[in-house]
Enzyme design. Structure first.
Site, mmCIF file in Angstrom:
data_model
loop_
_atom_site.group_PDB
_atom_site.id
_atom_site.type_symbol
_atom_site.label_atom_id
_atom_site.label_comp_id
_atom_site.label_asym_id
_atom_site.label_seq_id
_atom_site.Cartn_x
_atom_site.Cartn_y
_atom_site.Cartn_z
ATOM 1 N N LYS A 50 0.976 -1.178 0.169
ATOM 2 C CA LYS A 50 -0.031 0.052 -0.152
ATOM 3 C C LYS A 50 0.721 1.096 -0.004
ATOM 4 C CE LYS A 50 -0.179 -0.039 5.170
ATOM 5 N NZ LYS A 50 -0.919 -0.495 6.207
ATOM 6 N N ARG A 148 -10.949 0.504 14.532
ATOM 7 C CA ARG A 148 -10.958 1.478 13.486
ATOM 8 C C ARG A 148 -11.921 0.698 12.473
ATOM 9 N NH1 ARG A 148 -5.050 2.099 10.944
ATOM 10 N NH2 ARG A 148 -5.628 0.237 9.828
ATOM 11 N N TYR A 276 16.573 30.242 6.916
ATOM 12 C CA TYR A 276 15.386 31.023 7.476
ATOM 13 C C TYR A 276 15.098 31.144 9.019
ATOM 14 C CZ TYR A 276 13.455 30.611 2.578
ATOM 15 O OH TYR A 276 13.169 30.592 1.277
ATOM 16 N N MET A 324 12.005 24.517 1.447
ATOM 17 C CA MET A 324 11.302 23.522 0.585
ATOM 18 C C MET A 324 12.361 22.707 -0.163
ATOM 19 S SD MET A 324 8.524 24.548 -2.212
ATOM 20 C CE MET A 324 7.524 25.633 -1.123
HETATM 21 C C1 LIG Z 1 -0.131 -1.434 6.718
HETATM 22 C C2 LIG Z 1 -0.930 -2.703 7.369
HETATM 23 C C3 LIG Z 1 0.021 -3.807 7.524
HETATM 24 C C4 LIG Z 1 1.503 -3.692 7.444
HETATM 25 O O1 LIG Z 1 1.933 -3.008 8.591
HETATM 26 P P1 LIG Z 1 3.588 -3.429 8.903
HETATM 27 O O2 LIG Z 1 3.668 -2.889 10.113
HETATM 28 O O3 LIG Z 1 4.188 -2.503 7.894
HETATM 29 O O4 LIG Z 1 3.967 -4.625 8.674
HETATM 30 C C5 LIG Z 1 -0.815 -5.199 7.911
HETATM 31 N N1 LIG Z 1 -1.963 -4.942 7.771
HETATM 32 C C6 LIG Z 1 -2.614 -3.925 7.680
HETATM 33 C C7 LIG Z 1 -4.260 -4.049 7.902
HETATM 34 C C8 LIG Z 1 -2.221 -3.001 7.416
HETATM 35 O O5 LIG Z 1 -2.915 -1.769 7.242
#
Ligand SMILES: *Cc1c(COP(=O)(O)O)cnc(C)c1O
Length: 386
Positions: A50, A148, A276, A324
């Site tokens: 992701k 969640r 800055y 930046m």
């Molecule tokens: C991001 C995520 C993971 C992976 O988490 P890590 O700590 O990077 O291993 C696993 N399960 C879900 C539901 C996630 O959102």
């Protein structure tokens, strides 16, 4: 056209991390079998890609994981899944996120496996599957305390029968997600683990045929084999980092290197102020190296006065503001720094005095987690793959 601030992503490191983790799971399972405690069979790995594979580039990383043997990948939403399919990534792709306000067509057109996390989502997917005359394979998420997404662990006898009875939905696996897997002191981890076990029992008691499950992120995978079930879902480990404050003997290598070059070297007199806000005043004559990298590249402003970069194999403190597009590092006393020298923000440098900075160290400097450091790598930073 290449900017001097760029990220190198070592896909071989990703593949090696995947294989090292696979070997670790097999070894632990064998040890558990002998000891008669813990998981006796190694789980499969769902490679989490992701958020553009934690900033590393979703498609190249997905391809590397598939080459290393991953038959499952996971993404946050349908759009990320479609990106992988359009690039020709095979295998199963699990979508973690909620689908209630998404256009779910992509699930069907791109063969994605959605996660059902509410009765409303189940109804929407069931309706969509029926309209297409197909049976949709889904995973079902239980909220065991993260609060969640997911069906509440304590309400399953009321919320699940309708979902389990829908002939248009094939629930392949149950999942949950831990809130405190990286904190050995927190009892919530064990609470969630046992709640998930109970949820699996409840589903069986309700007549559900779901047999498969997954729960463990990187931290849980390392910490307790009883969380492994049928798959683990590591992200961070595959990118070569261990969630703080954990340690591991698994041979992992960070996949990302972030480097730039010195574009100017400048002398500063005692009493002059740098950057800055003029927050850093030179107490002695200083030599600065100016680097064309800033917060637009993902380097946090809080690195000012806290972080460092590697120049000529030495740690050069970041002094003055991170702006930046530019920052300055203190190279006073580092021999022979000149325009064109390599500057390492993440990675290793050095001959004699080999030095390494990884995303976990950078995260500690600025009070965040390595995940954020990696994901915030700027869109304009070119990723080069090897
Ligand atoms: C991001 C995520 C993971 C992976 O988490 P890590 O700590 O990077 O291993 C696993 N399960 C879900 C539901 C996630 O959102």
């Amino acid at each position: 056209m290449t900017r001097c601030t760029s990220a190198r992503v070592d896909l071989d490191a990703v593949r090696r991390n995947f294989r090292a983790l696979t070997a670790f799971l097999a070894g632990e399972a064998a040890r558990n079998r002998d000891a008669g405690a813990g998981a006796a069979t190694p789980p499969a790995i769902i490679g989490v890609v992701k958020a553009n594979a934690y900033g590393h580039g979703a498609v190249p990383v997905a391809r590397a994981l598939v080459e290393a043997g991953a038959s499952w990948l996971a993404v946050a939403d349908i759009e990320e899944g479609i990106e992988l399919r359009e690039a020709g990534i095979p295998g199963r792709i699990l979508v973690f996120g909620a689908l209630s306000v998404s256009d779910v067509a992509g699930v069907f057109t791109h063969a994605l496996t959605p996660t059902i996390s509410s009765p409303a989502a189940a109804r929407a997917l069931g309706t969509a599957a029926r309209a297409r005359g197909v049976r949709l394979t889904c995973h079902l998420k239980i909220d065991t305390g993260l609060n969640r997404l997911g069906f509440r662990f304590d309400n399953l006898t009321r919320s699940l029968p309708e979902v389990l009875a829908d002939p248009a939905l094939e629930i392949e696996a149950l999942s949950t997600h831990f809130a405190t897997a990286d904190d050995a002191e927190d009892p919530m981890f064990e609470t969630q683990r046992t709640r998930f076990e109970a949820a699996r029992e409840t589903v069986r008691a309700l007549g559900g045929t779901v047999r498969l499950a997954h729960a463990a992120n990187s931290a849980a995978s390392l910490r307790d084999s009883r969380t492994w079930a049928d798959w683990i879902r590591p992200g961070l480990l595959l990118y070569g980092l261990v969630p703080a404050p954990m340690a591991t003997t698994v041979a992992l290598a960070p996949a990302m290197t972030l480097t730039s070059r010195v574009v100017a070297v400048k002398g500063v007199r005692t009493g002059e102020r740098i950057g800055y806000g003029g927050r850093h005043e030179a107490a002695v004559p200083m030599t600065l190296a100016v680097v064309p990298a800033g917060y637009a590249d993902g380097l946090d402003r809080r690195l000012e006065g806290r972080g460092a970069a590697l120049v000529r194999g030495r740690r050069a403190p970041i002094v003055g503001s991170v702006s930046m597009d530019t920052l300055t590092v203190d190279v006073t006393g580092i021999e022979g720094v000149s325009t064109g020298d390599e500057v390492v923000f993440l990675g290793s440098q050095g001959g004699e005095s080999w030095q390494t900075i990884d995303a976990r160290e950078m995260a500690a400097w600025i009070g965040t987690i390595p995940y954020e450091v990696l994901c915030r790598l700027g869109a304009r930073v070119e990723r080069r793959y090897r």
